[in-house]
Design a protein around this motif. Structure first.
Motif: not given
Length: 325
Positions: A123-127
């Motif tokens: 995972x490389x993005x949030x939220x």
């Protein structure tokens, strides 16, 4: 003569029964621990160890909704804070309602507390919101489409209902800002009407009504109503690169900042058209009319070209452009 069962036949089942009992005991302990945490906070804060024990490791007969976020100030993720507020509203609505059950739990994993979990899930993005079902691995539909649906608690509740069959009625805390602003606006309008009660000709002024109607049309055509319904984030910041995107790359969604940009461009194009109209019909001297004409043409050409470039960025394959691609 009574029948005496042959207990030796049950001996092979003893290890399986022992394993079953141990799994049931472990499951009861996990559910009990989660219920205890939920009793203190509607949203459980997880790190890598808790995630592996309560989400990844069997046995598990419950679903877990997890918001992967980056709330620390150094991450500068404004969208994460806004999404977290809506997520808290959703979890509190579930916790203090008839929908409360031990079949689903709500949790968060912060990047600074569980970076190993982000790496585990690539995972490389949030939220990001993911549903981990009671059985099997998460499917594509178990990842919430944040960019399309926004992070409003009502939209999240519909998605949770689709994935878990737990229907949550969102209950928001009372917000008196809207009624107070409306009351203040009505008081101002009423006060002005009272002060000018002997001269209400301004109500019949065509320019006033034309300007009001124009503002309303510009606000609606820029996508403000879509924002009100869907609740999209203001912009998107990649936590790895730090790059901020103000224009959504898909035609199925938009950012709040995008509607402000489109509103500004539409206003500029409209102003250019008004200047062209005034230059052609006014009684001013020819020099001022030429300046108005040139200014109007520049405004229309420049900002309409930018509008087309935004359209091309969202609708890939759109063949037309003007001045810039």
């Amino acid at each position: 003569r009574p029948l005496i069962p042959d207990l030796s036949l049950l001996l092979p089942l003893i290890p399986e029964l022992s394993l079953l009992l141990s799994l049931q005991t472990l499951l009861s302990e996990k559910v009990g621990q989660l219920m205890d945490w939920t009793g203190k906070r509607s949203v459980i804060r997880m790190n890598g160890e808790k995630f592996r024990r309560f989400v990844k490791a069997p046995p598990r007969n419950y679903s877990v909704i997890i918001m992967f976020t980056a709330l620390q100030p150094q991450r500068q993720c404004g969208v994460c804070k806004q999404a977290d507020e809506e997520y808290q509203i959703l979890a509190n609505s579930w916790r203090y309602s008839n929908a409360f059950t031990n079949r689903v739990f709500f949790a968060t994993v912060d990047f600074d507390e569980g970076s190993d979990v982000f790496q585990m899930l690539n995972m490389n993005s949030a939220p990001t919101f993911i549903h981990f079902p009671a059985k099997g691995k998460p499917k594509k539909s178990d990842t919430y489409e944040l960019q399309v649906r926004g992070f409003a608690a009502e939209q999240l509740a519909r998605w949770v209902g689709d994935r878990t069959d737990v229907q949550i009625r969102v209950i928001r805390p009372p917000n008196y800002a809207g009624p107070l602003m409306l009351g203040f606006l009505l008081a101002v309008i009423g006060g002005l009407a009272y002060l000018r009660r002997n001269n209400l000709e301004f109500l019949y002024n065509r320019n006033v009504w034309a300007f009001s109607a124009l503002c309303f049309c510009l606000i609606m055509t820029s996508g403000q109503m879509w924002n009100h319904i869907r609740g999209p984030p203001y912009a998107h910041k990649n936590p790895n690169t730090g790059q901020v995107s103000y224009i959504h790359g898909s035609s199925q969604a938009q950012f709040v900042a995008e509607t402000h940009i489109v509103l500004l461009f539409n206003c500029a194009v409209t102003l250019g058209m008004v200047l062209l109209h005034e230059a052609a019909t006014s009684d001013m001297d020819i020099g001022k009319r030429k300046i108005m004409c040139i200014g109007g043409i520049c405004l229309v050409m420049l900002f309409f070209s930018w509008l087309l470039s935004i359209f091309r960025a969202k609708y890939h394959g759109y063949p037309y452009s003007f001045l810039m691609s």
